[in-house]
Design a protein around this motif. Sequence first.
Motif, mmCIF file in Angstrom:
data_model
loop_
_atom_site.group_PDB
_atom_site.id
_atom_site.type_symbol
_atom_site.label_atom_id
_atom_site.label_comp_id
_atom_site.label_asym_id
_atom_site.label_seq_id
_atom_site.Cartn_x
_atom_site.Cartn_y
_atom_site.Cartn_z
ATOM 1 N N LEU A 138 -3.158 0.280 -3.743
ATOM 2 C CA LEU A 138 -2.491 -1.006 -3.641
ATOM 3 C C LEU A 138 -1.699 -1.294 -4.905
ATOM 4 O O LEU A 138 -2.147 -0.978 -6.011
ATOM 5 N N ALA A 139 -0.526 -1.915 -4.747
ATOM 6 C CA ALA A 139 0.273 -2.378 -5.885
ATOM 7 C C ALA A 139 0.651 -3.834 -5.651
ATOM 8 O O ALA A 139 1.142 -4.193 -4.574
ATOM 9 N N LEU A 158 0.826 -1.201 0.000
ATOM 10 C CA LEU A 158 0.000 0.000 0.000
ATOM 11 C C LEU A 158 0.861 1.252 0.000
ATOM 12 O O LEU A 158 1.741 1.411 0.853
ATOM 13 N N VAL A 159 0.598 2.132 -0.971
ATOM 14 C CA VAL A 159 1.190 3.468 -0.975
ATOM 15 C C VAL A 159 0.135 4.442 -0.486
ATOM 16 O O VAL A 159 -1.015 4.401 -0.937
ATOM 17 N N LEU A 160 0.508 5.332 0.440
ATOM 18 C CA LEU A 160 -0.413 6.310 0.996
ATOM 19 C C LEU A 160 -0.346 7.636 0.250
ATOM 20 O O LEU A 160 0.595 7.893 -0.506
ATOM 21 N N GLY A 161 -1.329 8.497 0.526
ATOM 22 C CA GLY A 161 -1.396 9.804 -0.118
ATOM 23 C C GLY A 161 -0.288 10.758 0.259
ATOM 24 O O GLY A 161 -0.205 11.852 -0.296
ATOM 25 N N ASP A 162 0.587 10.357 1.178
ATOM 26 C CA ASP A 162 1.771 11.165 1.492
ATOM 27 C C ASP A 162 3.028 10.609 0.828
ATOM 28 O O ASP A 162 4.136 11.033 1.139
ATOM 29 N N GLY A 163 2.860 9.616 -0.075
ATOM 30 C CA GLY A 163 3.971 9.060 -0.827
ATOM 31 C C GLY A 163 4.675 7.884 -0.172
ATOM 32 O O GLY A 163 5.550 7.273 -0.792
ATOM 33 N N HIS A 221 4.496 9.352 -5.343
ATOM 34 C CA HIS A 221 5.252 8.100 -5.416
ATOM 35 C C HIS A 221 5.831 7.941 -6.808
ATOM 36 O O HIS A 221 5.166 8.200 -7.809
ATOM 37 N N GLY A 222 7.088 7.511 -6.905
ATOM 38 C CA GLY A 222 7.721 7.343 -8.206
ATOM 39 C C GLY A 222 7.897 8.682 -8.909
ATOM 40 O O GLY A 222 8.232 9.689 -8.296
ATOM 41 N N ASN A 233 11.176 2.479 -7.351
ATOM 42 C CA ASN A 233 10.241 3.602 -7.228
ATOM 43 C C ASN A 233 10.014 4.096 -5.814
ATOM 44 O O ASN A 233 9.428 5.174 -5.638
ATOM 45 N N ASP A 234 10.405 3.367 -4.797
ATOM 46 C CA ASP A 234 10.186 3.834 -3.421
ATOM 47 C C ASP A 234 11.265 4.829 -2.995
ATOM 48 O O ASP A 234 12.405 4.741 -3.415
#
Length: 354
Positions: A106-107, A54-59, A96-97, A353-354
Amino acid sequence: MNKKNITSLVPALSICAFLTLICCKNDTKKLEIKELEKTVYPSDIIPIFNNFKLVLGDGSNIGQPLNYEHKDYFYATTDDSGNWVVYKSPNGGNTHGTSKNTRTELAQTKKWYPNSANDKLTATLKVINVSTSGDATKAGAYSVVVGQIHSADGHENEPLKIYYKKFPGHTKGSVFWNYEINTKGDDNSGRWDYSTAVWGYDFSVVGNDKTIYPEEPQEGLEIGEEFSYEVFVKDGIMNLKFKSDGHEAKTFSKNLIVSEYTTKAGIPLQTRDLYSESGRDGIERENAYAGEGLFFKQGCYNQTNGVTTGGETYGGNIVKQYETGNYAEVWFKKASNYVSDEAVSNEGYFTKND
């Protein structure tokens, strides 16, 4: 071919039923929902998260979101129709990225290859909010992506993005899906999307000015109106199904390993009109996405930002953005993910990408 089948289920929550029976005042109901969100996690409602990060809205990438919540971006809630997983993402914040858009999304932790694929993603959802600000001439403004297929290799392009978009002042918005070409050669700057309408308009319908909107789509979906999608990729073909009560069910298919966009003459008129000013007129590899590892994404990928689509960000102040409606919010009731045995680790994508 054997598959791992991970399906969604929405458990009955005894605490919710009990409190509903004994509570009658509005302020007590609010306490009930607050208590529910403290004890029920998104992974209790949609148990597919061991297949995703999970990537959040804060990156930030928080990994597999098992027994996890974040009150600003990702949590559980309930309404009269059942329990939901909430994804929220502001117009402005850390991304992100290489994207300029924030996401709570989700990825998939594994990638699969379209030539031999036997992989599926499904969802039942409703969009609660899209940005209240933006530039109406920009195709991405006022929209959110709720499902994707992404490439982990090459240019890392996207053979599928599923959108919901609603202009300010409209009651109904549009659901459509985009295919992004996998650009031939090393230069990806000429890439473009081709858009197909499901209900309402496609991606190419924009305003004549920043604050002048097209007419409201007659066959669109309202904010909060439930719909579902199914994405199934098998032997190089992407098959899509869309359903919503009161609307015609729609099906589509797209070949992911043989391109129809290999010459300049083959570029669709829709694309020529939409991208004429930006000079994005690339052509696609003959074998499209063949040989590249692909993976699913699902959640709330806000397409309105303060750089390219004119959204208000208040300098990244998330509280102010949420107070003024400058964010995207999507609720998911159900989801399932079928992973073929041929899928392999997607860790390389996250490392890059992280």
